[in-house]
Design a protein around this motif. Structure first.
Motif, PDB file in Angstrom:
ATOM      1  N   MET A 184       0.816  -1.209   0.000  1.00 33.62           N
ATOM      2  CA  MET A 184       0.000   0.000   0.000  1.00 33.62           C
ATOM      3  C   MET A 184       0.853   1.265   0.000  1.00 33.62           C
ATOM      4  SD  MET A 184      -3.062  -0.874   2.614  1.00 33.62           S
ATOM      5  CE  MET A 184      -3.843  -2.461   2.615  1.00 33.62           C
ATOM      6  N   LEU A 185       0.328   2.286  -0.646  1.00 38.77           N
ATOM      7  CA  LEU A 185       0.938   3.607  -0.594  1.00 38.77           C
ATOM      8  C   LEU A 185       0.576   4.260   0.735  1.00 38.77           C
ATOM      9  CD1 LEU A 185      -0.157   4.849  -4.130  1.00 38.77           C
ATOM     10  CD2 LEU A 185       2.159   4.228  -3.455  1.00 38.77           C
ATOM     11  N   LYS A 186       1.363   5.238   1.146  1.00 39.24           N
ATOM     12  CA  LYS A 186       1.028   6.061   2.305  1.00 39.24           C
ATOM     13  C   LYS A 186       0.276   7.287   1.789  1.00 39.24           C
ATOM     14  CE  LYS A 186       5.282   6.305   3.173  1.00 39.24           C
ATOM     15  NZ  LYS A 186       6.645   6.576   3.547  1.00 39.24           N
ATOM     16  N   GLY A 187      -0.484   7.906   2.667  1.00 40.95           N
ATOM     17  CA  GLY A 187      -1.168   9.137   2.294  1.00 40.95           C
ATOM     18  C   GLY A 187      -0.186  10.197   1.821  1.00 40.95           C
ATOM     19  N   SER A 188       0.999  10.225   2.424  1.00 43.62           N
ATOM     20  CA  SER A 188       2.016  11.211   2.024  1.00 43.62           C
ATOM     21  C   SER A 188       2.521  10.950   0.605  1.00 43.62           C
ATOM     22  CB  SER A 188       3.179  11.215   3.017  1.00 43.62           C
ATOM     23  OG  SER A 188       3.806   9.945   3.061  1.00 43.62           O
ATOM     24  N   ASP A 189       2.480   9.698   0.150  1.00 48.71           N
ATOM     25  CA  ASP A 189       2.869   9.397  -1.233  1.00 48.71           C
ATOM     26  C   ASP A 189       1.911  10.073  -2.217  1.00 48.71           C
ATOM     27  OD1 ASP A 189       4.923   7.677  -0.317  1.00 48.71           O
ATOM     28  OD2 ASP A 189       3.549   5.963  -0.285  1.00 48.71           O
ATOM     29  N   VAL A 190       0.622   9.999  -1.909  1.00 46.19           N
ATOM     30  CA  VAL A 190      -0.378  10.630  -2.770  1.00 46.19           C
ATOM     31  C   VAL A 190      -0.248  12.150  -2.688  1.00 46.19           C
ATOM     32  CG1 VAL A 190      -2.845  10.865  -3.250  1.00 46.19           C
ATOM     33  CG2 VAL A 190      -1.922   8.652  -2.524  1.00 46.19           C
ATOM     34  N   ALA A 191      -0.010  12.668  -1.485  1.00 44.98           N
ATOM     35  CA  ALA A 191       0.158  14.119  -1.314  1.00 44.98           C
ATOM     36  C   ALA A 191       1.360  14.625  -2.113  1.00 44.98           C
ATOM     37  CB  ALA A 191       0.323  14.456   0.162  1.00 44.98           C
ATOM     38  N   GLN A 192       2.457  13.884  -2.121  1.00 40.41           N
ATOM     39  CA  GLN A 192       3.633  14.286  -2.909  1.00 40.41           C
ATOM     40  C   GLN A 192       3.332  14.242  -4.404  1.00 40.41           C
ATOM     41  OE1 GLN A 192       6.822  11.778  -1.537  1.00 40.41           O
ATOM     42  NE2 GLN A 192       7.389  13.217   0.076  1.00 40.41           N
ATOM     43  N   VAL A 229       0.369  14.898  -5.758  1.00 39.51           N
ATOM     44  CA  VAL A 229      -0.408  16.114  -6.009  1.00 39.51           C
ATOM     45  C   VAL A 229       0.523  17.327  -6.062  1.00 39.51           C
ATOM     46  CG1 VAL A 229      -2.167  17.661  -5.057  1.00 39.51           C
ATOM     47  CG2 VAL A 229      -2.527  15.184  -5.009  1.00 39.51           C
ATOM     48  N   GLN A 230       1.466  17.387  -5.141  1.00 35.59           N
ATOM     49  CA  GLN A 230       2.427  18.498  -5.124  1.00 35.59           C
ATOM     50  C   GLN A 230       3.245  18.517  -6.425  1.00 35.59           C
ATOM     51  OE1 GLN A 230       5.455  18.261  -2.078  1.00 35.59           O
ATOM     52  NE2 GLN A 230       5.746  20.468  -2.106  1.00 35.59           N
ATOM     53  N   PHE A 231       3.654  17.354  -6.898  1.00 35.35           N
ATOM     54  CA  PHE A 231       4.394  17.266  -8.155  1.00 35.35           C
ATOM     55  C   PHE A 231       3.592  17.864  -9.302  1.00 35.35           C
ATOM     56  CE2 PHE A 231       4.890  14.779 -12.104  1.00 35.35           C
ATOM     57  CZ  PHE A 231       6.181  15.142 -12.448  1.00 35.35           C
ATOM     58  N   ILE A 232       2.307  17.497  -9.388  1.00 33.94           N
ATOM     59  CA  ILE A 232       1.458  18.024 -10.457  1.00 33.94           C
ATOM     60  C   ILE A 232       1.325  19.540 -10.348  1.00 33.94           C
ATOM     61  CG2 ILE A 232      -0.934  18.096 -11.299  1.00 33.94           C
ATOM     62  CD1 ILE A 232      -1.046  15.081 -10.816  1.00 33.94           C
ATOM     63  N   LEU A 233       1.134  20.028  -9.129  1.00 32.41           N
ATOM     64  CA  LEU A 233       0.974  21.473  -8.942  1.00 32.41           C
ATOM     65  C   LEU A 233       2.246  22.256  -9.265  1.00 32.41           C
ATOM     66  CD1 LEU A 233      -1.128  21.472  -5.651  1.00 32.41           C
ATOM     67  CD2 LEU A 233      -1.919  22.009  -7.965  1.00 32.41           C
ATOM     68  N   MET A 234       3.393  21.600  -9.186  1.00 35.93           N
ATOM     69  CA  MET A 234       4.665  22.270  -9.434  1.00 35.93           C
ATOM     70  C   MET A 234       5.108  22.213 -10.897  1.00 35.93           C
ATOM     71  SD  MET A 234       5.517  23.486  -6.464  1.00 35.93           S
ATOM     72  CE  MET A 234       7.214  23.910  -6.694  1.00 35.93           C
ATOM     73  N   THR A 235       4.380  21.493 -11.731  1.00 36.96           N
ATOM     74  CA  THR A 235       4.786  21.398 -13.129  1.00 36.96           C
ATOM     75  C   THR A 235       4.565  22.739 -13.836  1.00 36.96           C
ATOM     76  OG1 THR A 235       2.628  20.523 -13.765  1.00 36.96           O
ATOM     77  CG2 THR A 235       4.383  18.920 -13.351  1.00 36.96           C
ATOM     78  N   PRO A 236       5.399  23.047 -14.808  1.00 38.20           N
ATOM     79  CA  PRO A 236       5.248  24.307 -15.535  1.00 38.20           C
ATOM     80  C   PRO A 236       3.895  24.399 -16.246  1.00 38.20           C
ATOM     81  CG  PRO A 236       7.344  23.259 -16.053  1.00 38.20           C
ATOM     82  CD  PRO A 236       6.551  22.277 -15.260  1.00 38.20           C
ATOM     83  N   TYR A 237       3.464  25.618 -16.487  1.00 36.68           N
ATOM     84  CA  TYR A 237       2.174  25.876 -17.120  1.00 36.68           C
ATOM     85  C   TYR A 237       2.038  25.158 -18.465  1.00 36.68           C
ATOM     86  CZ  TYR A 237      -1.632  28.449 -19.334  1.00 36.68           C
ATOM     87  OH  TYR A 237      -2.790  28.778 -19.970  1.00 36.68           O
ATOM     88  N   GLU A 238       3.123  25.080 -19.204  1.00 34.24           N
ATOM     89  CA  GLU A 238       3.040  24.483 -20.542  1.00 34.24           C
ATOM     90  C   GLU A 238       3.056  22.952 -20.536  1.00 34.24           C
ATOM     91  OE1 GLU A 238       7.266  25.545 -19.566  1.00 34.24           O
ATOM     92  OE2 GLU A 238       5.444  26.692 -19.621  1.00 34.24           O
ATOM     93  N   VAL A 239       3.163  22.343 -19.368  1.00 37.68           N
ATOM     94  CA  VAL A 239       3.142  20.879 -19.250  1.00 37.68           C
ATOM     95  C   VAL A 239       1.732  20.440 -18.871  1.00 37.68           C
ATOM     96  CG1 VAL A 239       4.027  18.894 -17.961  1.00 37.68           C
ATOM     97  CG2 VAL A 239       5.562  20.767 -18.571  1.00 37.68           C
ATOM     98  N   ASN A 240       1.196  19.470 -19.595  1.00 37.62           N
ATOM     99  CA  ASN A 240      -0.154  18.985 -19.348  1.00 37.62           C
ATOM    100  C   ASN A 240      -0.100  17.510 -18.946  1.00 37.62           C
ATOM    101  OD1 ASN A 240      -2.914  18.781 -19.220  1.00 37.62           O
ATOM    102  ND2 ASN A 240      -3.176  18.465 -21.414  1.00 37.62           N
ATOM    103  N   ILE A 241      -0.307  17.236 -17.678  1.00 39.93           N
ATOM    104  CA  ILE A 241      -0.397  15.854 -17.194  1.00 39.93           C
ATOM    105  C   ILE A 241      -1.880  15.527 -17.148  1.00 39.93           C
ATOM    106  CG2 ILE A 241       0.042  14.278 -15.277  1.00 39.93           C
ATOM    107  CD1 ILE A 241       2.364  16.152 -14.483  1.00 39.93           C
ATOM    108  N   THR A 242      -2.323  14.648 -18.015  1.00 41.29           N
ATOM    109  CA  THR A 242      -3.752  14.349 -18.088  1.00 41.29           C
ATOM    110  C   THR A 242      -4.156  13.163 -17.229  1.00 41.29           C
ATOM    111  OG1 THR A 242      -3.392  13.023 -20.059  1.00 41.29           O
ATOM    112  CG2 THR A 242      -3.991  15.331 -20.387  1.00 41.29           C
ATOM    113  N   GLU A 243      -3.224  12.256 -17.000  1.00 45.79           N
ATOM    114  CA  GLU A 243      -3.523  11.076 -16.191  1.00 45.79           C
ATOM    115  C   GLU A 243      -2.231  10.600 -15.546  1.00 45.79           C
ATOM    116  OE1 GLU A 243      -5.643   6.697 -16.656  1.00 45.79           O
ATOM    117  OE2 GLU A 243      -4.944   7.743 -18.433  1.00 45.79           O
ATOM    118  N   LEU A 244      -2.318  10.201 -14.285  1.00 42.66           N
ATOM    119  CA  LEU A 244      -1.144   9.718 -13.576  1.00 42.66           C
ATOM    120  C   LEU A 244      -1.568   8.537 -12.719  1.00 42.66           C
ATOM    121  CD1 LEU A 244       1.840  10.172 -12.941  1.00 42.66           C
ATOM    122  CD2 LEU A 244       1.151  11.788 -11.193  1.00 42.66           C
ATOM    123  N   ILE A 245      -1.027   7.366 -13.005  1.00 43.35           N
ATOM    124  CA  ILE A 245      -1.338   6.157 -12.240  1.00 43.35           C
ATOM    125  C   ILE A 245      -0.179   5.900 -11.296  1.00 43.35           C
ATOM    126  CG2 ILE A 245      -1.806   3.678 -12.363  1.00 43.35           C
ATOM    127  CD1 ILE A 245      -2.921   4.218 -15.205  1.00 43.35           C
TER     128      ILE A 245
END
Length: 66
Positions: free
Chosen positions: A32-40, A42-58
């Motif tokens: 199992m993942l930890k809640g902090s793994d999922v939080a990190q 989300v933080q990664f997605i929020l930190m991506t540059p504006y011109e980068v589009n992450i549409t799905e992340l498994i």
């Protein structure tokens, strides 16, 4: 402009849903993942540059077979 992403985590160890997934047998069978793994994630997605589009992340824990 709004941006939408889908994050699909594998099993996450939380208190949600009771304790049925916390037995040693279940923990051994399903990594199992930890809640902090999922939080990190989300933080990664929020930190991506504006011109980068992450549409799905498994995100899965190492050893998950599904």
């Amino acid at each position: 402009m709004l941006s939408f992403q889908e994050i699909s985590p594998g099993f996450v160890s939380t208190d949600i849903g009771g304790g049925s997934l916390k037995t040693p047998e279940i923990k051994a069978a399903f990594p199992m993942l930890k809640g902090s793994d999922v939080a990190q994630t989300v933080q990664f997605i929020l930190m991506t540059p504006y011109e980068v589009n992450i549409t799905e992340l498994i995100v899965k824990p190492v050893g998950e077979k599904m």
